[in-house]
Design a protein around this motif. Structure first.
Motif, PDB file in Angstrom:
ATOM      1  N   TYR A   1       0.829  -1.211   0.000  1.00  0.00           N
ATOM      2  CA  TYR A   1       0.000   0.000   0.000  1.00  0.00           C
ATOM      3  C   TYR A   1       0.864   1.262   0.000  1.00  0.00           C
ATOM      4  O   TYR A   1       0.508   2.275  -0.589  1.00  0.00           O
ATOM      5  CB  TYR A   1      -0.912   0.041   1.223  1.00  0.00           C
ATOM      6  CG  TYR A   1      -1.913  -1.094   1.323  1.00  0.00           C
ATOM      7  CD1 TYR A   1      -2.375  -1.778   0.210  1.00  0.00           C
ATOM      8  CD2 TYR A   1      -2.403  -1.488   2.559  1.00  0.00           C
ATOM      9  CE1 TYR A   1      -3.281  -2.814   0.310  1.00  0.00           C
ATOM     10  CE2 TYR A   1      -3.325  -2.522   2.676  1.00  0.00           C
ATOM     11  CZ  TYR A   1      -3.756  -3.180   1.547  1.00  0.00           C
ATOM     12  OH  TYR A   1      -4.663  -4.189   1.665  1.00  0.00           O
TER      13      TYR A   1
ATOM     14  N   LYS B   1       2.008   3.427  -3.177  1.00  0.00           N
ATOM     15  CA  LYS B   1       1.187   4.536  -3.686  1.00  0.00           C
ATOM     16  C   LYS B   1       1.756   5.879  -3.224  1.00  0.00           C
ATOM     17  O   LYS B   1       1.745   6.855  -3.971  1.00  0.00           O
ATOM     18  CB  LYS B   1      -0.258   4.367  -3.207  1.00  0.00           C
ATOM     19  CG  LYS B   1      -1.202   5.440  -3.698  1.00  0.00           C
ATOM     20  CD  LYS B   1      -2.630   5.051  -3.368  1.00  0.00           C
ATOM     21  CE  LYS B   1      -3.161   5.886  -2.256  1.00  0.00           C
ATOM     22  NZ  LYS B   1      -4.548   5.586  -1.924  1.00  0.00           N
TER      23      LYS B   1
ATOM     24  N   MET C   1       5.026   6.790  -5.382  1.00  0.00           N
ATOM     25  CA  MET C   1       4.951   6.753  -6.844  1.00  0.00           C
ATOM     26  C   MET C   1       5.421   8.078  -7.429  1.00  0.00           C
ATOM     27  O   MET C   1       5.058   9.141  -6.947  1.00  0.00           O
ATOM     28  CB  MET C   1       3.523   6.475  -7.318  1.00  0.00           C
ATOM     29  CG  MET C   1       3.064   5.061  -7.114  1.00  0.00           C
ATOM     30  SD  MET C   1       3.857   3.850  -8.157  1.00  0.00           S
ATOM     31  CE  MET C   1       3.304   4.362  -9.753  1.00  0.00           C
TER      32      MET C   1
ATOM     33  N   ARG D   1      -6.779   1.074  -1.981  1.00  0.00           N
ATOM     34  CA  ARG D   1      -5.384   1.015  -1.549  1.00  0.00           C
ATOM     35  C   ARG D   1      -4.469   0.443  -2.625  1.00  0.00           C
ATOM     36  O   ARG D   1      -3.270   0.678  -2.610  1.00  0.00           O
ATOM     37  CB  ARG D   1      -5.273   0.187  -0.269  1.00  0.00           C
ATOM     38  CG  ARG D   1      -6.067   0.800   0.894  1.00  0.00           C
ATOM     39  CD  ARG D   1      -6.221  -0.164   2.012  1.00  0.00           C
ATOM     40  NE  ARG D   1      -7.008  -1.316   1.538  1.00  0.00           N
ATOM     41  CZ  ARG D   1      -7.344  -2.348   2.274  1.00  0.00           C
ATOM     42  NH1 ARG D   1      -6.952  -2.419   3.521  1.00  0.00           N
ATOM     43  NH2 ARG D   1      -8.047  -3.332   1.777  1.00  0.00           N
TER      44      ARG D   1
ATOM     45  N   PHE E   1      -3.820   2.263  -7.556  1.00  0.00           N
ATOM     46  CA  PHE E   1      -2.703   2.849  -8.297  1.00  0.00           C
ATOM     47  C   PHE E   1      -2.080   1.852  -9.268  1.00  0.00           C
ATOM     48  O   PHE E   1      -1.458   2.234 -10.259  1.00  0.00           O
ATOM     49  CB  PHE E   1      -1.640   3.405  -7.340  1.00  0.00           C
ATOM     50  CG  PHE E   1      -0.834   2.356  -6.620  1.00  0.00           C
ATOM     51  CD1 PHE E   1       0.393   1.950  -7.116  1.00  0.00           C
ATOM     52  CD2 PHE E   1      -1.307   1.773  -5.451  1.00  0.00           C
ATOM     53  CE1 PHE E   1       1.140   0.986  -6.465  1.00  0.00           C
ATOM     54  CE2 PHE E   1      -0.565   0.810  -4.794  1.00  0.00           C
ATOM     55  CZ  PHE E   1       0.664   0.410  -5.300  1.00  0.00           C
TER      56      PHE E   1
END
Length: 145
Positions: A37, A40, A43, A82, A85
């Motif tokens: 998670y 994300k 990123m 979650r 992405f």
């Protein structure tokens, strides 16, 4: 306390970045999920240029559960906020990797317990020599250097 960590590489095995953050947990499976998670949060736009993402983890049960969920998601968008992405990539793979085969992540996990970090450049003077040495060993083994 645990370290939520990841080591990001390109399709040739070249280092792109590493991250770590401390996390209080009561369940080691939860730590594995939190590491995924957490991706994300780190990123970067340039990561979206890659066609796919392979996420390796050392918790067999979590990786197997994610593989099974991925089969259900096939041809559909990932609906879990979650993990949404991951929709930005054409291909997503979850792969089990024993801890002793992923020494870089293990080093990061130990460091992440004490301090959060994101390393985008191997010249960063905050990267410990143990990480650089392990990375060099792995790159040498892959014939990357």
């Amino acid at each position: 306390m645990a370290g939520v960590v990841g080591v990001v590489r390109d399709d040739k095995g070249q280092f792109l970045l590493a991250f770590g953050a401390d996390y209080v947990h009561w369940d080691i499976s939860q730590v594995e999920l939190m590491a995924i998670y957490y991706l994300k949060n780190i990123m970067k736009d340039w990561m979206l240029e890659y066609q796919g993402v392979m996420i390796k983890g050392d918790n067999y049960n979590i990786i197997k559960a994610l593989q099974n969920m991925l089969k259900k998601w096939k041809n559909k968008e990932i609906r879990d906020d979650r993990l949404a992405f991951l929709n930005n990539f054409n291909q997503v793979l979850f792969s089990f990797c024993r801890r002793n085969c992923n020494k870089l992540a293990d080093i990061c996990a130990n460091l992440g317990v004490f301090n959060s970090f994101i390393w985008l450049d191997l010249l960063d003077d905050e990267i410990p020599p143990s990480f650089l040495y392990c990375l060099k060993e792995e790159c040498d083994a892959l014939g990357l250097l």
